[in-house]
Design a protein around this motif. Structure first.
Motif, PDB file in Angstrom:
ATOM      1  N   SER A  19     100.349  13.227  38.325  1.00 58.24           N
ATOM      2  CA  SER A  19     100.029  12.045  39.120  1.00 58.24           C
ATOM      3  C   SER A  19      99.777  12.490  40.552  1.00 58.24           C
ATOM      4  O   SER A  19     100.366  13.454  41.032  1.00 58.24           O
ATOM      5  N   GLY A  20      98.882  11.786  41.200  1.00 57.04           N
ATOM      6  CA  GLY A  20      98.568  12.096  42.585  1.00 57.04           C
ATOM      7  C   GLY A  20      97.209  11.563  42.972  1.00 57.04           C
ATOM      8  O   GLY A  20      96.650  10.707  42.294  1.00 57.04           O
ATOM      9  N   GLY A  21      96.687  12.109  44.057  1.00 56.22           N
ATOM     10  CA  GLY A  21      95.371  11.701  44.504  1.00 56.22           C
ATOM     11  C   GLY A  21      95.216  11.826  46.007  1.00 56.22           C
ATOM     12  O   GLY A  21      96.038  12.436  46.688  1.00 56.22           O
ATOM     13  N   ALA A  22      94.145  11.245  46.475  1.00 59.79           N
ATOM     14  CA  ALA A  22      93.840  11.277  47.906  1.00 59.79           C
ATOM     15  C   ALA A  22      94.880  10.449  48.661  1.00 59.79           C
ATOM     16  O   ALA A  22      95.458   9.502  48.121  1.00 59.79           O
TER      17      ALA A  22
ATOM     18  N   ALA B   6      93.895  20.336  51.861  1.00 59.32           N
ATOM     19  CA  ALA B   6      93.933  20.026  53.294  1.00 59.32           C
ATOM     20  C   ALA B   6      92.642  20.516  53.939  1.00 59.32           C
ATOM     21  O   ALA B   6      91.974  21.406  53.420  1.00 59.32           O
ATOM     22  N   ARG B   7      92.320  19.915  55.087  1.00 58.29           N
ATOM     23  CA  ARG B   7      91.227  20.456  55.898  1.00 58.29           C
ATOM     24  C   ARG B   7      91.735  21.738  56.538  1.00 58.29           C
ATOM     25  O   ARG B   7      92.941  21.968  56.625  1.00 58.29           O
ATOM     26  N   GLN B   8      90.819  22.542  57.045  1.00 62.39           N
ATOM     27  CA  GLN B   8      91.234  23.793  57.692  1.00 62.39           C
ATOM     28  C   GLN B   8      92.118  23.556  58.910  1.00 62.39           C
ATOM     29  O   GLN B   8      92.922  24.406  59.260  1.00 62.39           O
ATOM     30  N   ASP B   9      92.004  22.382  59.521  1.00 64.73           N
ATOM     31  CA  ASP B   9      92.853  22.087  60.681  1.00 64.73           C
ATOM     32  C   ASP B   9      94.264  21.650  60.269  1.00 64.73           C
ATOM     33  O   ASP B   9      95.091  21.326  61.111  1.00 64.73           O
ATOM     34  N   GLY B  10      94.524  21.603  58.954  1.00 64.52           N
ATOM     35  CA  GLY B  10      95.847  21.256  58.454  1.00 64.52           C
ATOM     36  C   GLY B  10      96.006  19.807  58.019  1.00 64.52           C
ATOM     37  O   GLY B  10      97.031  19.438  57.449  1.00 64.52           O
ATOM     38  N   THR B  11      95.009  18.963  58.277  1.00 57.96           N
ATOM     39  CA  THR B  11      95.083  17.562  57.868  1.00 57.96           C
ATOM     40  C   THR B  11      95.160  17.458  56.345  1.00 57.96           C
ATOM     41  O   THR B  11      94.260  17.917  55.646  1.00 57.96           O
ATOM     42  N   GLN B  12      96.246  16.859  55.850  1.00 55.90           N
ATOM     43  CA  GLN B  12      96.419  16.696  54.408  1.00 55.90           C
ATOM     44  C   GLN B  12      95.462  15.626  53.875  1.00 55.90           C
ATOM     45  O   GLN B  12      95.363  14.544  54.450  1.00 55.90           O
ATOM     46  N   LEU B  13      94.789  15.944  52.769  1.00 53.91           N
ATOM     47  CA  LEU B  13      93.836  15.019  52.168  1.00 53.91           C
ATOM     48  C   LEU B  13      94.283  14.522  50.799  1.00 53.91           C
ATOM     49  O   LEU B  13      93.940  13.410  50.395  1.00 53.91           O
ATOM     50  N   TYR B  14      95.062  15.346  50.071  1.00 52.25           N
ATOM     51  CA  TYR B  14      95.304  15.086  48.653  1.00 52.25           C
ATOM     52  C   TYR B  14      96.575  15.809  48.209  1.00 52.25           C
ATOM     53  O   TYR B  14      96.880  16.890  48.704  1.00 52.25           O
ATOM     54  N   GLU B  15      97.302  15.196  47.281  1.00 59.89           N
ATOM     55  CA  GLU B  15      98.450  15.852  46.665  1.00 59.89           C
ATOM     56  C   GLU B  15      98.591  15.372  45.226  1.00 59.89           C
ATOM     57  O   GLU B  15      98.374  14.188  44.936  1.00 59.89           O
ATOM     58  N   LEU B  16      98.964  16.300  44.334  1.00 58.23           N
ATOM     59  CA  LEU B  16      99.194  15.972  42.931  1.00 58.23           C
ATOM     60  C   LEU B  16     100.405  16.769  42.442  1.00 58.23           C
ATOM     61  O   LEU B  16     100.559  17.937  42.781  1.00 58.23           O
ATOM     62  N   ARG B  17     101.249  16.114  41.659  1.00 58.24           N
ATOM     63  CA  ARG B  17     102.405  16.774  41.042  1.00 58.24           C
ATOM     64  C   ARG B  17     102.183  16.805  39.540  1.00 58.24           C
ATOM     65  O   ARG B  17     101.633  15.866  38.970  1.00 58.24           O
ATOM     66  N   PHE B  18     102.619  17.906  38.911  1.00 57.67           N
ATOM     67  CA  PHE B  18     102.423  18.053  37.459  1.00 57.67           C
ATOM     68  C   PHE B  18     103.613  18.752  36.836  1.00 57.67           C
ATOM     69  O   PHE B  18     104.346  19.475  37.516  1.00 57.67           O
ATOM     70  N   SER B  19     103.816  18.503  35.546  1.00 61.18           N
ATOM     71  CA  SER B  19     104.874  19.180  34.800  1.00 61.18           C
ATOM     72  C   SER B  19     104.570  19.089  33.322  1.00 61.18           C
ATOM     73  O   SER B  19     103.817  18.218  32.880  1.00 61.18           O
ATOM     74  N   GLY B  20     105.137  20.030  32.566  1.00 61.67           N
ATOM     75  CA  GLY B  20     104.923  19.992  31.132  1.00 61.67           C
ATOM     76  C   GLY B  20     105.448  21.222  30.443  1.00 61.67           C
ATOM     77  O   GLY B  20     106.232  21.990  31.010  1.00 61.67           O
ATOM     78  N   GLY B  21     104.986  21.407  29.202  1.00 63.06           N
ATOM     79  CA  GLY B  21     105.388  22.562  28.426  1.00 63.06           C
ATOM     80  C   GLY B  21     105.187  22.371  26.940  1.00 63.06           C
ATOM     81  O   GLY B  21     104.550  21.409  26.503  1.00 63.06           O
ATOM     82  N   LEU B  22     105.734  23.299  26.178  1.00 58.72           N
ATOM     83  CA  LEU B  22     105.661  23.226  24.713  1.00 58.72           C
ATOM     84  C   LEU B  22     106.604  22.138  24.220  1.00 58.72           C
ATOM     85  O   LEU B  22     107.726  22.011  24.708  1.00 58.72           O
ATOM     86  N   LEU B  23     106.153  21.387  23.243  1.00 60.22           N
ATOM     87  CA  LEU B  23     106.992  20.334  22.666  1.00 60.22           C
ATOM     88  C   LEU B  23     107.816  20.937  21.537  1.00 60.22           C
ATOM     89  O   LEU B  23     107.384  21.861  20.862  1.00 60.22           O
ATOM     90  N   ARG B  24     109.012  20.404  21.344  1.00 59.89           N
ATOM     91  CA  ARG B  24     109.838  20.895  20.238  1.00 59.89           C
ATOM     92  C   ARG B  24     110.550  19.755  19.563  1.00 59.89           C
ATOM     93  O   ARG B  24     110.589  18.667  20.058  1.00 59.89           O
TER      94      ARG B  24
END
Length: 160
Positions: free
Chosen positions: A78-81, A142-160
């Motif tokens: 989940s995430g985005g601009a 982020a832009r080169q000046d450090g301005t944050q534009l976007y963030e996304l977090r993710f998680s997962g793995g093999l199911l058991r």
């Protein structure tokens, strides 16, 4: 702990490059399983990849990999601009850059993009912990000046 199939990482890289990263929403299935979602798929037997997500500015989704019709691996994200970004051209530029970064996905870390990718005045970073069987991470743009534009977090793995 389940063993990681030797060819799973290579399949994930191929699937990601042949769906959103390579084709954007042009890879969308005409009749998604969930109304209002985008659904992207890639098959290379015995594997099948499916990515279903909702939203654009902020989005939530899940990728699954099936082997012989049984889901064996999954990643949620989940995430985005940033919320204050409302300009369509800026959105499009961020997501175009994101797809370029995601095309650089590697077999060593087949989750999202590379650890670092720079182009067109933007910087993509991906910090991930764990291995293909169980992992989590965060990607940012982020832009080169450090301005944050976007963030996304993710998680997962093999199911058991």
């Amino acid at each position: 702990m389940p063993s990681i199939p030797h060819d799973l990482a290579a399949f994930l890289v191929e699937a990601k490059r042949r769906t959103y990263a390579g084709l954007d929403d042009d890879a969308t299935v005409a009749a998604p399983l969930l109304a209002g979602s985008k659904q992207l798929e890639h098959r290379a037997p015995p594997y099948a990849y499916r990515d279903i997500y909702f939203g654009m500015g902020f989005f939530v989704g899940q990728e699954t990999v099936s082997r012989d019709d049984r889901v064996i691996w999954s990643m949620s994200y989940s995430g985005g601009a940033r919320a204050e970004i409302t300009d369509r051209d800026t959105f499009l530029a961020i997501y175009k850059f994101l797809r370029h970064a995601l095309l650089a996905v590697s077999v060593e870390q087949p989750y999202r993009g590379p650890r670092r990718f720079e182009q067109a005045g933007m910087l993509y970073r991906n910090e991930v912990e764990g291995a293909l069987d169980r992992f989590h991470g965060v990607e940012t743009i982020a832009r080169q000046d450090g301005t944050q534009l976007y963030e996304l977090r993710f998680s997962g793995g093999l199911l058991r």
